[in-house]
Design an enzyme around this catalytic site. Structure first.
Site, PDB file in Angstrom:
ATOM      1  N   CYS A 262      55.839  34.978  67.885  1.00 18.83           N
ATOM      2  CA  CYS A 262      56.134  35.407  69.260  1.00 18.83           C
ATOM      3  C   CYS A 262      54.957  36.117  69.922  1.00 18.83           C
ATOM      4  O   CYS A 262      54.539  35.760  71.027  1.00 18.83           O
ATOM      5  CB  CYS A 262      57.401  36.271  69.293  1.00 18.83           C
ATOM      6  SG  CYS A 262      57.245  37.911  68.543  1.00 18.83           S
ATOM      7  N   HIS A 311      60.354  41.488  69.315  1.00 23.02           N
ATOM      8  CA  HIS A 311      60.252  40.164  69.917  1.00 23.02           C
ATOM      9  C   HIS A 311      59.753  40.254  71.346  1.00 23.02           C
ATOM     10  O   HIS A 311      60.184  41.111  72.121  1.00 23.02           O
ATOM     11  CB  HIS A 311      61.599  39.438  69.885  1.00 23.02           C
ATOM     12  CG  HIS A 311      61.473  37.993  70.265  1.00 23.02           C
ATOM     13  ND1 HIS A 311      60.861  37.070  69.455  1.00 23.02           N
ATOM     14  CD2 HIS A 311      61.839  37.314  71.380  1.00 23.02           C
ATOM     15  CE1 HIS A 311      60.870  35.883  70.047  1.00 23.02           C
ATOM     16  NE2 HIS A 311      61.450  36.011  71.219  1.00 23.02           N
ATOM     17  N   HIS A 323      58.910  31.384  75.078  1.00 20.24           N
ATOM     18  CA  HIS A 323      58.574  32.165  73.880  1.00 20.24           C
ATOM     19  C   HIS A 323      58.588  31.281  72.636  1.00 20.24           C
ATOM     20  O   HIS A 323      59.022  30.119  72.672  1.00 20.24           O
ATOM     21  CB  HIS A 323      59.558  33.328  73.708  1.00 20.24           C
ATOM     22  CG  HIS A 323      60.959  32.912  73.369  1.00 20.24           C
ATOM     23  ND1 HIS A 323      61.793  33.691  72.578  1.00 20.24           N
ATOM     24  CD2 HIS A 323      61.697  31.794  73.681  1.00 20.24           C
ATOM     25  CE1 HIS A 323      62.974  33.073  72.446  1.00 20.24           C
ATOM     26  NE2 HIS A 323      62.930  31.932  73.109  1.00 20.24           N
TER      27      HIS A 323
END
Length: 349
Positions: A262, A311, A323
């Site tokens: 990420c 995240h 993402h």
């Protein structure tokens, strides 16, 4: 004459005990038979457990990324210090050679100053501390000696700094190894769970994942989304770069150009826009100006999820992000509502 006694009959109590034991055995056997199928988790249970393991793996991945970045930084700093020490030692050697030349000249002209002779055979630091001898040296010699003293003190300080950083590097490498094992253990546990599924169940899960990616992409590309996704400047350039990586696989620790985790995707995307942001999600969260309201987000802003900020993605407009979600997925659009954790805030770089 043979005896014709009737065989001894078991007592009623014994019969009762045997009957009860037999019944219990049958019941236990029946329960075991009935329980056996339920020990295998359902497809949905497996998916839920696997998703949780993937989330834990991503948490460990960000810690791994931080340790790896620290290791690389320490290695560069140590290398720089060692180069400086080497150059500094060359300068000291040149200064000492200069003093030696002075000594040779003095010797040829009628004798070597005893104080200079003492210096050339001893530690200059210790020698210069004996201030009473300084008046026996020429001004040029004193200046040369002080330069050597200052240089040697600086070198000693740099060597000590390098030693401390080497110790830090060793502990960082240990931490890096632990985090790597933690990530691998979580992924292995998830794979073990997936291996309990039948081929049909695995295919069904794959179809669900593919459908989720397709639906998210379709929703993100509606006309309304296209309007809200207009972006400019470096945030727009970062967002455009991320779009070129749609479909690239998630790989923990990866920073592109063919696979990403990420924070690897967000740092790579901004690098394409000429902006060097930190490597990990936690560091990125403290890099720019925080935006707490979703309605104030602009396309290309960094967006963070989960309380521990493990995240991060790029805001894509229309309540969507682009993402790299987790292991087993690819870079894709996704709604805030399906991330699996709460939106915390955005960051405008």
């Amino acid at each position: 004459m043979a005896s014709h006694r009737r065989p001894k009959q078991p007592s009623r109590a014994r019969v009762t005990v045997l009957t009860t034991a037999a019944a219990a055995a049958v019941a236990l056997g029946s329960q075991a038979a009935n329980a056996a199928p339920s020990e295998k988790p359902s497809k949905d249970e497996v998916k839920s457990k696997v998703d949780k393991l993937y989330e834990q793996a991503e948490q460990a991945t960000e810690k791994y990324n931080g340790a790896k970045e620290k290791q690389e930084k320490l290695q560069k700093e140590i290398s720089t210090i060692q180069d400086n020490v080497a150059r500094g030692q060359e300068e000291v050697n040149e200064l000492r050679d200069g003093l030696g030349s002075m000594a040779s000249a003095q010797y040829r002209s009628g004798g070597l100053d005893p104080s200079l002779q003492l210096f050339l055979s001893a530690d200059p630091d210790d020698y210069l501390d004996k201030a009473s001898t300084l008046d026996q040296l020429s001004g040029q010699q004193v200046e040369a000696l002080k330069k050597i003293q200052d240089k040697q003190r600086d070198l000693a300080q740099q060597r000590a700094e390098a030693s401390d950083k080497l110790k830090d590097l060793s502990s960082t490498r240990t931490e890096l190894g632990k985090k790597k094992k933690e990530v691998q253990a979580k992924l292995a546990e998830a794979q073990k769970l997936l291996n309990t599924l039948t081929a049909q169940e695995k295919a069904a899960l794959a179809q669900e994942e593919e459908r989720a990616s397709r639906d998210s992409s379709r929703q993100a590309l509606t006309p309304e989304a296209a309007v809200s996704a207009s972006a400019s400047g470096r945030a727009g350039a970062a967002y455009s770069a991320a779009q070129t990586k749609l479909g690239s696989p998630y790989v923990y620790g990866a920073t592109g150009p063919s696979s990403f985790d990420c924070s690897g995707l967000t740092s790579w995307a901004y690098a394409q826009a000429g902006v060097a942001i930190p490597r990990t999600s936690e560091q990125q969260a403290n890099y720019g100006t925080r935006i707490y309201s979703q309605s104030d987000l602009q396309v290309g802003d960094l967006v963070f999820f989960f309380n521990d900020l493990h995240h991060v993605g790029l805001y894509a407009g229309n309540g969507q992000i682009i993402h790299a979600p987790r292991t087993g997925t690819v870079v894709r659009y996704e709604s805030f509502d399906t991330i699996g954790g709460p939106f915390m805030f955005g960051v405008r770089v």
